[in-house]
Design an enzyme around this catalytic site. Sequence first.
Site, PDB file in Angstrom:
ATOM      1  N   ASP A 220       0.825  -1.212   0.000  1.00 25.58           N
ATOM      2  CA  ASP A 220       0.000   0.000   0.000  1.00 25.58           C
ATOM      3  C   ASP A 220       0.863   1.268   0.000  1.00 25.58           C
ATOM      4  OD1 ASP A 220      -1.291  -2.304   1.124  1.00 25.58           O
ATOM      5  OD2 ASP A 220      -2.920  -1.027   1.811  1.00 25.58           O
ATOM      6  N   HIS A 222      -1.105   4.488  -0.478  1.00 22.14           N
ATOM      7  CA  HIS A 222      -2.131   5.343   0.141  1.00 22.14           C
ATOM      8  C   HIS A 222      -1.827   6.844   0.054  1.00 22.14           C
ATOM      9  CE1 HIS A 222      -5.264   2.784   1.614  1.00 22.14           C
ATOM     10  NE2 HIS A 222      -4.425   1.964   2.213  1.00 22.14           N
ATOM     11  N   ASP A 249      -4.103  -0.286  -3.356  1.00 19.55           N
ATOM     12  CA  ASP A 249      -4.258   0.839  -2.433  1.00 19.55           C
ATOM     13  C   ASP A 249      -3.222   1.922  -2.717  1.00 19.55           C
ATOM     14  OD1 ASP A 249      -6.352  -0.571  -1.375  1.00 19.55           O
ATOM     15  OD2 ASP A 249      -5.671  -0.477   0.700  1.00 19.55           O
ATOM     16  N   ASP A 252      -6.237   7.252  -1.559  1.00 21.85           N
ATOM     17  CA  ASP A 252      -7.006   7.416  -0.305  1.00 21.85           C
ATOM     18  C   ASP A 252      -6.080   7.590   0.894  1.00 21.85           C
ATOM     19  OD1 ASP A 252      -9.581   7.422  -1.327  1.00 21.85           O
ATOM     20  OD2 ASP A 252      -9.914   5.282  -1.026  1.00 21.85           O
ATOM     21  N   ARG A 253      -6.674   8.143   1.945  1.00 21.61           N
ATOM     22  CA  ARG A 253      -5.979   8.430   3.207  1.00 21.61           C
ATOM     23  C   ARG A 253      -4.969   9.569   3.037  1.00 21.61           C
ATOM     24  NH1 ARG A 253      -8.525   6.338   7.745  1.00 21.61           N
ATOM     25  NH2 ARG A 253      -8.998   4.144   7.469  1.00 21.61           N
ATOM     26  N   ASN A 281      -8.529  -2.816  -2.295  1.00 17.32           N
ATOM     27  CA  ASN A 281      -9.909  -2.528  -1.891  1.00 17.32           C
ATOM     28  C   ASN A 281     -10.223  -1.037  -1.940  1.00 17.32           C
ATOM     29  OD1 ASN A 281      -8.130  -2.481   0.529  1.00 17.32           O
ATOM     30  ND2 ASN A 281     -10.001  -1.854   1.579  1.00 17.32           N
ATOM     31  N   HIS A 282      -9.180  -0.195  -1.959  1.00 14.65           N
ATOM     32  CA  HIS A 282      -9.412   1.257  -2.032  1.00 14.65           C
ATOM     33  C   HIS A 282      -9.515   1.773  -3.460  1.00 14.65           C
ATOM     34  CE1 HIS A 282      -9.429   3.018   2.050  1.00 14.65           C
ATOM     35  NE2 HIS A 282      -8.906   1.851   2.359  1.00 14.65           N
ATOM     36  N   HIS A 330      -3.919  -8.262  -3.276  1.00 18.43           N
ATOM     37  CA  HIS A 330      -3.941  -7.225  -2.246  1.00 18.43           C
ATOM     38  C   HIS A 330      -4.386  -7.748  -0.887  1.00 18.43           C
ATOM     39  CE1 HIS A 330      -4.167  -3.287  -0.457  1.00 18.43           C
ATOM     40  NE2 HIS A 330      -5.377  -3.578  -0.018  1.00 18.43           N
ATOM     41  N   ARG A 378     -12.890  -6.988   9.319  1.00 18.06           N
ATOM     42  CA  ARG A 378     -13.258  -5.790   8.556  1.00 18.06           C
ATOM     43  C   ARG A 378     -14.732  -5.776   8.171  1.00 18.06           C
ATOM     44  NH1 ARG A 378      -8.277  -3.627   6.369  1.00 18.06           N
ATOM     45  NH2 ARG A 378      -6.581  -5.112   6.610  1.00 18.06           N
ATOM     46  N   HIS A 405      -2.389  -4.736   2.392  1.00 14.86           N
ATOM     47  CA  HIS A 405      -3.694  -4.529   3.031  1.00 14.86           C
ATOM     48  C   HIS A 405      -3.654  -4.227   4.524  1.00 14.86           C
ATOM     49  CE1 HIS A 405      -8.020  -4.761   2.953  1.00 14.86           C
ATOM     50  NE2 HIS A 405      -8.153  -5.968   3.453  1.00 14.86           N
TER      51      HIS A 405
END
Length: 475
Positions: A220, A222, A249, A252-253, A281-282, A330, A378, A405
């Site tokens: 990730d 991010h 990923d 995001d964030r 997943n993002h 991922h 999750r 992840h």
Amino acid sequence: MTNVEKAIELKEKANEHFKKQEYTKAIELYSEAIKLDPTVSTYFGNRSISYLKTECFGYALADATKAIELDKTYVKGYYRRAAAYMSLGKFKQALKDFETVIKVRPKDKDALLKYNECSKIVKRIAFEKAIAVDDYKKSVAESIDIESIPVEEDYKGPRLDDKITPEFMKDVQIAFKEGKKLHRKYAYKIILGVKALFEKLPSLVDVHIPDDNKFTVCGDIHGQFYDLLHIFELNGLPSEDNPYLFNGDFVDRGSFSVECILTLFGYKLLYPNHFHMSRGNHESQTMNQMYGFEGEVKSKYSLQMYELFTEVFNLLPLAHCLNKQVLVMHGGLFSNDSVTLKDIKAVDRNRQPPDEGIMCELLWSDPMPNYGRAPSKRGVGVQFGPDVTEKFCNFNNLKYIIRSHEVKAEGYEVAHDGKCVTVFSAPNYCDTMGNKGAFITMRGKDLEPQFETYSEVPHPNVKPMAYASSLFSFM
């Protein structure tokens, strides 16, 4: 000291760890308090918010629900359950909890704001479903005429003419590092270019690594662009002699997601057979809406460009198999033991991630130390034990799997008797977690993973989640 008094003391200690953003330790102490006194709604509510902070949305949902069962008047419980529902894309359920809050606190401006924002999302989703036509999907890409986009005379940034070059990519990274934007015309060129590449790929991509060649796998990112540049400083820029796989990923964030994704897409265009990207997943509408990427693209470019990114994310491969021996995805493995590499390759991925099945589990699942399977922490996917990993590897003639992840203190973790490797490449995740980042290098001849860890580097004073939905100021 009675159990009740011990529990209160543990809760106070947990609160201190929470304030220091030491969420894992806080969860441990709240859990001990709950064992001693399972009748206090606050303990479950506090643990719920700690789980939210560590992205264990399923556990957060369960704890918030338990807190409400113990005390129907516990308003924070409804807030936290709404946040967990939103994180899982269950906006109708979140809206019901916000309705409960505003009934109790009709003058609470924050609650009213969140109720109204959530209501807008629910109405928008309903409208989109009402106008959708299953057998015809209008393509944003087809509506974009790049040649008609003018480049203003005062634009001084990198220019992309006929073909992407290493020099252009270096200029783009310099411009981004200096806080400059790539002209929208060239951004569109990159995105449309990689769309054409991803369209031709299967859901499972086979990657060949010659015996003496190095190959790098990153987890990730991010939106932590300056840490992405640091990876390239440590490990060299991507090239045909220095191939990479980025394992989902990308966005995001972090608040430099646009810079990250355009850099990665640019390298995919430049080295299509030596630069690989898997979906995380993002790379999905629900996550992007909540965690900042949609807001960031709309702020830096336009809604149309965000919609184009969504189309391209739907085309990202779901997994890569290295020399037919190492599977990289991922999230993780599956809810049954019969899944084959052929099954993964056959997945129709051109859509938003579903709530169950192979595609969902590739993006969302997590390993656990216990044998067997368990419901996901999750709330999506599954947790799988070392026996599940061993069976899967044996069934598919694999040495081991690599996944991402999850934040890891050292940036990586080797579990399940060496058959399940996690790599996470965003150090000091969200400027709060204090973790290292890592990437994996290996040679084709043995595919033995070597780990390089690193700490975060400075970035401009833009906080993570700067572009995220206002609904996420729930704490």
